[in-house]
Write an enzyme that holds these catalytic residues in place. Structure first.
Site, PDB file in Angstrom:
ATOM      1  N   THR A  29      -0.889 -25.653  -2.872  1.00 30.38           N
ATOM      2  CA  THR A  29      -1.188 -24.274  -2.478  1.00 30.38           C
ATOM      3  C   THR A  29      -0.376 -23.356  -3.391  1.00 30.38           C
ATOM      4  O   THR A  29       0.655 -23.759  -3.926  1.00 30.38           O
ATOM      5  CB  THR A  29      -0.796 -23.993  -1.011  1.00 30.38           C
ATOM      6  OG1 THR A  29       0.619 -24.171  -0.894  1.00 30.38           O
ATOM      7  CG2 THR A  29      -1.505 -24.925  -0.055  1.00 30.38           C
ATOM      8  N   LYS A  49       2.968  -4.633  12.916  1.00 34.26           N
ATOM      9  CA  LYS A  49       3.240  -4.412  14.336  1.00 34.26           C
ATOM     10  C   LYS A  49       3.907  -3.053  14.479  1.00 34.26           C
ATOM     11  O   LYS A  49       5.041  -2.870  14.049  1.00 34.26           O
ATOM     12  CB  LYS A  49       4.163  -5.517  14.833  1.00 34.26           C
ATOM     13  CG  LYS A  49       4.218  -5.616  16.317  1.00 34.26           C
ATOM     14  CD  LYS A  49       5.159  -6.723  16.729  1.00 34.26           C
ATOM     15  CE  LYS A  49       5.370  -6.645  18.232  1.00 34.26           C
ATOM     16  NZ  LYS A  49       6.594  -7.302  18.630  1.00 34.26           N
ATOM     17  N   GLU A  90      -6.461 -25.872   1.546  1.00 31.85           N
ATOM     18  CA  GLU A  90      -6.509 -26.905   2.582  1.00 31.85           C
ATOM     19  C   GLU A  90      -7.929 -27.227   3.034  1.00 31.85           C
ATOM     20  O   GLU A  90      -8.158 -28.211   3.729  1.00 31.85           O
ATOM     21  CB  GLU A  90      -5.718 -26.430   3.818  1.00 31.85           C
ATOM     22  CG  GLU A  90      -4.211 -26.376   3.634  1.00 31.85           C
ATOM     23  CD  GLU A  90      -3.704 -25.053   3.034  1.00 31.85           C
ATOM     24  OE1 GLU A  90      -4.499 -24.349   2.382  1.00 31.85           O
ATOM     25  OE2 GLU A  90      -2.522 -24.743   3.213  1.00 31.85           O
ATOM     26  N   TRP A 116      -1.111  -3.614  16.938  1.00 33.36           N
ATOM     27  CA  TRP A 116      -1.290  -4.280  15.657  1.00 33.36           C
ATOM     28  C   TRP A 116      -2.215  -3.466  14.752  1.00 33.36           C
ATOM     29  O   TRP A 116      -3.207  -2.928  15.216  1.00 33.36           O
ATOM     30  CB  TRP A 116      -1.930  -5.661  15.846  1.00 33.36           C
ATOM     31  CG  TRP A 116      -1.095  -6.621  16.612  1.00 33.36           C
ATOM     32  CD1 TRP A 116      -1.219  -6.952  17.939  1.00 33.36           C
ATOM     33  CD2 TRP A 116      -0.007  -7.403  16.117  1.00 33.36           C
ATOM     34  NE1 TRP A 116      -0.269  -7.885  18.286  1.00 33.36           N
ATOM     35  CE2 TRP A 116       0.483  -8.178  17.191  1.00 33.36           C
ATOM     36  CE3 TRP A 116       0.605  -7.522  14.861  1.00 33.36           C
ATOM     37  CZ2 TRP A 116       1.566  -9.061  17.049  1.00 33.36           C
ATOM     38  CZ3 TRP A 116       1.672  -8.396  14.730  1.00 33.36           C
ATOM     39  CH2 TRP A 116       2.146  -9.157  15.819  1.00 33.36           C
TER      40      TRP A 116
HETATM   41  P1  ADP Z   1      -2.590 -19.562  -0.813  1.00 32.11           P
HETATM   42  O1  ADP Z   1      -2.658 -19.826   0.670  1.00 32.11           O
HETATM   43  O2  ADP Z   1      -1.603 -20.387  -1.493  1.00 32.11           O
HETATM   44  O3  ADP Z   1      -2.580 -18.090  -1.145  1.00 32.11           O
HETATM   45  P2  ADP Z   1      -5.346 -20.222  -0.899  1.00 32.11           P
HETATM   46  O4  ADP Z   1      -6.274 -19.895  -1.978  1.00 32.11           O
HETATM   47  O5  ADP Z   1      -5.442 -21.539  -0.275  1.00 32.11           O
HETATM   48  O6  ADP Z   1      -3.948 -20.017  -1.482  1.00 32.11           O
HETATM   49  O7  ADP Z   1      -5.435 -19.070   0.196  1.00 32.11           O
HETATM   50  C1  ADP Z   1      -6.144 -19.182   1.394  1.00 32.11           C
HETATM   51  C2  ADP Z   1      -6.043 -17.908   2.161  1.00 32.11           C
HETATM   52  O8  ADP Z   1      -6.666 -16.838   1.446  1.00 32.11           O
HETATM   53  C3  ADP Z   1      -6.733 -17.913   3.490  1.00 32.11           C
HETATM   54  O9  ADP Z   1      -5.950 -18.523   4.481  1.00 32.11           O
HETATM   55  C4  ADP Z   1      -6.935 -16.430   3.749  1.00 32.11           C
HETATM   56  O10 ADP Z   1      -5.765 -15.812   4.239  1.00 32.11           O
HETATM   57  C5  ADP Z   1      -7.198 -15.904   2.366  1.00 32.11           C
HETATM   58  N1  ADP Z   1      -8.641 -15.758   2.155  1.00 32.11           N
HETATM   59  C6  ADP Z   1      -9.478 -16.575   1.505  1.00 32.11           C
HETATM   60  N2  ADP Z   1     -10.734 -16.098   1.486  1.00 32.11           N
HETATM   61  C7  ADP Z   1     -10.703 -14.935   2.171  1.00 32.11           C
HETATM   62  C8  ADP Z   1     -11.688 -13.963   2.525  1.00 32.11           C
HETATM   63  N3  ADP Z   1     -12.947 -14.062   2.150  1.00 32.11           N
HETATM   64  N4  ADP Z   1     -11.286 -12.898   3.256  1.00 32.11           N
HETATM   65  C9  ADP Z   1     -10.005 -12.767   3.649  1.00 32.11           C
HETATM   66  N5  ADP Z   1      -9.033 -13.640   3.338  1.00 32.11           N
HETATM   67  C10 ADP Z   1      -9.379 -14.717   2.611  1.00 32.11           C
END
Ligand code: ADP
Length: 547
Positions: free
Chosen positions: A186, A440, A330, A445
């Site tokens: 990640t 918050k 993941e 929120w």
């Molecule tokens: P990292 O977690 O290391 O930044 P990832 O690419 O695995 O890398 O990130 C996944 C996260 O990106 C998701 O859990 C979410 O928070 C965000 N994410 C992915 N796609 C979207 C989307 N279409 N809209 C909003 N958030 C998104």
């Protein structure tokens, strides 16, 4: 009980390699050199894949060994995608934009033995591997081996010379489809990078979903511009989907700025493209400055971060409609895709569906969990933490001593995504925010994502990131870090005025700062951890726009 009569038929990467080489002589991969396209067909890719596997075997790579890549999206990277898992080893795609400390940590943690590197970034890797004693071989692609100055203990090879003369056929070993194929860390947006290990089976099933109509709907006639890096969740699965569908993969190599990307699009005329919102934001700005027809793109899949509705509208005007998708490292990453449902014809209603993160595919189960651990209804309003499970969702993180299922990330076999979402009765998910990014304030929120989207709906704002900052009275308040089209528009009071009619009064941010670029993570998302830290260090010239 009766037994099924079906054959086992292991779903392995080697099958994808051999299938594509046998079936699709007319398509393949093509890489932009900065001035022209460098195509390679699937049969040629098949030859090179076997050759690289032979060469790696001679270097001592065996079952389960890790072979890393430190590469852009290009033909040679595609060869590694096929060769390493097919021979039973594990491909580890290294993120090119990590800090040196993170890169060294990951190379050591994954125990990489061989690294394939593009010559243009070989000097960077040479710095890292001084501190990683288990790396024994470095293979330099797309340039001379001399681009890599080897520290003691490492043998350097030229990719082309190493594979030249090797047989173009490889007797791929029998592999259990549940064996490890590819690993990816990640990007560490919210903590230390964590390793996820995909299996042959998970990649196969995921590729089928990518190709299916409810996924990305890709076929042999598509030419797919994969801007999302091959080091970022396997370029969203496109390299393997390409072998399955026989589609043409268009690769930008290191030419990722809007201008060269558009020059490449003019030359390759892809029908489909995939990248995170920041890339499209840059492309849109460039298109405004120098108009160009991009309507050859029948669809653009955007995800990795929330897509502002204003961007969806803008790309509709360019004739290149955006489809919004959600996923994570993941989740391989395809978790949900937004396609308006059957029967919806009213354009406003259709748009309301398109801005959501969409529906989950059949293989991905989802649920929302509140703070007390109870399931939240799919009523389109109630929010909870999104948890998912399925055959291409990780059930643990990699550790050298075996997979670890930390209860903070896994809950009764479900992955806790760290995203807060709501889901409509007809199954469309809307991400409210990351748990850690919610603001918050006075016991209520605020969704940082929603506020960002509303601020970016003002045409003078090109980028806006919102983070929580401490406030004596309200506990936390939103702070806006914005980029405006020209300096004269950097007027917090005016921007706040524009917002006044669009969000509740108590959400109106007081604190604003203007910069030329919002800090981004290694995969191009707003780096909120850094923005919060820089705010705390008084790095920004903050304007108080209270009336
Ligand atoms: P990292 O977690 O290391 O930044 P990832 O690419 O695995 O890398 O990130 C996944 C996260 O990106 C998701 O859990 C979410 O928070 C965000 N994410 C992915 N796609 C979207 C989307 N279409 N809209 C909003 N958030 C998104």
């Amino acid at each position: 009980m009766i037994a099924s009569t079906m054959q086992p038929g292991e779903l392995t990467i080697a099958r994808l390699v051999e299938y594509s080489r046998r079936t699709f002589p007319e398509t393949g991969v093509t890489t932009w050199t900065g001035s022209e396209l460098r195509p390679i067909s699937f049969p040629e890719l098949g030859d090179r894949t076997a050759q690289l596997a032979h060469a790696l075997a001679k270097l001592g790579i065996g079952r389960g060994d890790r072979v890393a890549t430190f590469m852009w999206n290009n033909n040679e990277h595609q060869v590694a995608y096929g060769a390493v898992p097919s021979m039973g080893a594990v491909l580890h795609t290294l993120n090119l934009r990590l800090s040196p400390e993170q890169a060294v940590y990951i190379i050591k943690h994954a125990d990489d033995k061989v690294i394939i590197v593009d010559a243009s970034i070989a000097p960077m890797l040479a710095q890292y591997v001084k501190a990683t004693p288990n790396v024994k071989h470095v293979i330099v692609a797309n340039g001379p081996a001399s681009a890599f100055e080897a520290p003691e203990g490492i043998t350097v090879h030229s990719f082309d010379e190493l594979i030249a003369g090797e047989p173009t056929v490889y007797d791929w070993p029998e592999i259990d489809e549940r064996d490890a194929a590819v690993m990816c860390y990640t990007s560490g947006t919210t903590g230390d990078p964590k390793g996820v290990v995909y299996s042959h089976r998970s990649i196969w099933l995921h590729s089928m979903q990518v190709c299916s109509a409810s996924g990305m709907g890709l076929g042999n006639k598509d030419s797919v511009l994969a801007i999302v890096p091959m080091f970022h969740v396997m370029s969203w699965g496109l390299p393997y989907a390409a072998m399955m569908a026989g589609l043409t993969l268009v690769m930008p190599d290191r030419f990722l700025q809007p201008e060269p990307l558009l020059a490449m699009m003019a030359a390759a005329r892809p029908t489909f493209a995939a990248a995170v919102p920041t890339i499209w934001q840059g492309v849109a700005a460039q298109l405004k400055a120098a108009p160009q027809d991009i309507s050859h793109l029948r669809e653009v899949v955007v995800g990795g971060a929330a897509v502002p509705p204003s961007m969806i509208k803008q790309f509709d005007e360019f004739g290149a409609p955006i489809t919004h998708a959600w996923g994570m490292t993941e989740t391989s990453p395809l978790g949900s895709v937004s396609r308006p449902p059957f029967g919806v014809e009213d354009p406003d209603q259709e748009f309301a569906y398109r801005v959501t993160q969409g529906r989950f595919p059949a293989a991905v189960q989802a649920r929302l969990i509140d703070d007390d651990g109870n399931e939240v209804a799919w009523d389109g309003e109630s929010a909870g933490e999104l948890e998912v499970r399925g055959p291409w969702i990780t059930g643990a993180y990699y550790s050298p001593d075996g997979p670890v299922s930390d209860p903070a990330k896994f809950h009764d076999g479900w992955l806790r995504t760290g995203d807060v979402a709501s889901i409509s009765p007809d199954g469309f998910m809307t991400i409210v925010d990351r748990t850690k990014d919610l603001i918050k304030t006075g016991g209520e929120w605020i969704s940082s994502v929603e506020l960002e989207n509303t601020i970016m709906s003002n045409p003078v704002v090109t980028e806006a990131a919102v983070v929580a900052v401490p406030d004596e009275k309200w506990d936390e308040r939103p702070f806006v870090l914005a980029v405006v089209a020209d300096e004269a528009q950097a007027d917090a009071a005016k921007l706040r005025e524009h917002l006044a009619g669009l969000v509740p009064r108590w959400q109106l941010p007081e604190r604003w700062a203007f910069v030329t670029e919002v800090p981004k993570t290694s995969v191009g998302k707003f780096d909120k951890k850094r923005i919060r830290a820089e705010y705390a260090d008084a790095a920004y010239d903050v304007v108080d726009a209270r009336d």
